[in-house]
Enzyme design. Structure first.
Site, PDB file in Angstrom:
ATOM      1  N   GLU A  91       0.844  -1.183   0.000  1.00 46.22           N
ATOM      2  CA  GLU A  91       0.000   0.000   0.000  1.00 46.22           C
ATOM      3  C   GLU A  91       0.887   1.243   0.000  1.00 46.22           C
ATOM      4  O   GLU A  91       2.103   1.167   0.208  1.00 46.22           O
ATOM      5  CB  GLU A  91      -0.915   0.004   1.227  1.00 46.22           C
ATOM      6  N   HIS A 123      -7.578   5.579  -5.851  1.00 50.88           N
ATOM      7  CA  HIS A 123      -6.623   6.181  -4.919  1.00 50.88           C
ATOM      8  C   HIS A 123      -6.571   7.707  -5.010  1.00 50.88           C
ATOM      9  O   HIS A 123      -5.716   8.327  -4.379  1.00 50.88           O
ATOM     10  CB  HIS A 123      -5.225   5.613  -5.179  1.00 50.88           C
ATOM     11  N   CYS A 185      12.868   9.992 -14.157  1.00 50.46           N
ATOM     12  CA  CYS A 185      12.764  11.190 -14.985  1.00 50.46           C
ATOM     13  C   CYS A 185      13.259  12.422 -14.221  1.00 50.46           C
ATOM     14  O   CYS A 185      14.418  12.500 -13.860  1.00 50.46           O
ATOM     15  CB  CYS A 185      11.332  11.346 -15.484  1.00 50.46           C
TER      16      CYS A 185
END
Length: 283
Positions: A91, A123, A185
């Protein structure tokens, strides 16, 4: 006859002198569906350890000509790694520096993806109602339940995170307590928070978005101007080694620091992180 898409950045009317990426750049670097695959974890983790996501809470990034780039966290770079980790049994909680909601680059959302979009909707409240990072940091100790810190990419990671003492404290805690650090990134720009103090990432190798590529994106209207600084240069100054000079979907593991070069690496990074964390916590 094919009509060439415009390379002019698109106006974001929500803020003065702010811009989204051009139609052309969006056609080249976004897709209505993701490349999510390989989500196969027959023996998921069943314990209490979880992921701490340090998300972006600011949308507008100034460029060298005064124009603002309308940014945030990249949805693919955020959701694909989390999809894998969640499927593997971990989670997650979300924190931002301010405690205010996460900002996403919604123009990159894979809005027709039949797996990623339901996951995001499930979520969304975590991103809309994050914890304040300082409160999380104040509670950290050797027994804390966070198994990893995940810093998603998107140019939003360049705003605030590199100067945050709370980000620095969270990263220091993770490395010193043998937890995972996951990023891709532009997310590794958050590592710059360590440059003015104790830097446990000195000597580590990572993948990240190349400065050279950032210098080219204004030519196609992805950004409305050039960046005022480049995070790769600064990471090298603090003793980190960036192993890629292109964008090829590459991922890298250096001890427990797991990184990827771009949104093209998001799925592979999710797989790597899930496999490594299962080996560490469910083996």
């Amino acid at each position: 006859m094919t009509v060439q898409k415009s390379k002019n950045p698109q106006v974001d009317i929500a803020e003065d002198n702010a811009f989204f990426p051009s139609e052309y750049s969006l056609s080249q670097y976004t897709s209505p569906v993701s490349d999510l695959d390989g989500v196969d974890y027959p023996k998921p983790y069943r314990g209490k350890h979880k992921i701490l996501v340090i998300a972006a809470d600011e949308r507008y990034l100034p460029t060298d000509n005064g124009k603002l780039f309308s940014t945030g966290n990249h949805p693919i770079e955020t959701l694909l790694p989390l999809y894998h980790l969640h499927a593997a049994g971990f989670e997650f909680e979300v924190a931002t520096i301010s405690g205010l909601m996460t900002k996403f680059e919604y123009w990159a959302m894979p809005h027709k993806d039949e797996k990623v979009m339901p996951f995001f909707e499930q979520h969304k409240s975590l991103f809309r109602n994050p914890k304040k990072l300082a409160d999380v940091v104040a509670s950290l100790n050797a027994d804390s339940e966070y198994a990893a810190i995940f810093v998603p990419g998107g140019h939003g990671a360049l705003i605030g995170l590199p100067e945050s003492q709370d980000v620095a404290a969270a990263l220091q805690w993770a490395i010193k307590n043998d937890r995972f650090v996951i990023s891709l990134c532009h997310g590794p720009a958050a590592f710059l928070a360590l440059r003015h103090g104790d830097n446990p990432l000195n000597g580590y190798s990572i993948c990240a978005f190349p400065d050279a590529a950032d210098k080219q994106t204004p030519e196609i209207g992805y950004m409305p101007g050039h960046l005022t600084w480049y995070f790769g240069e600064e990471l090298k100054k603090m003793g980190m080694n960036i192993i890629n000079d292109d964008i090829a979907g590459r991922v890298h593991k250096d001890r427990k620091v797991l990184t990827g070069d771009s949104p093209f690496a998001a799925n592979a990074l999710g797989k790597l992180a899930a496999q490594e964390m299962l080996a560490a916590y469910a083996g």
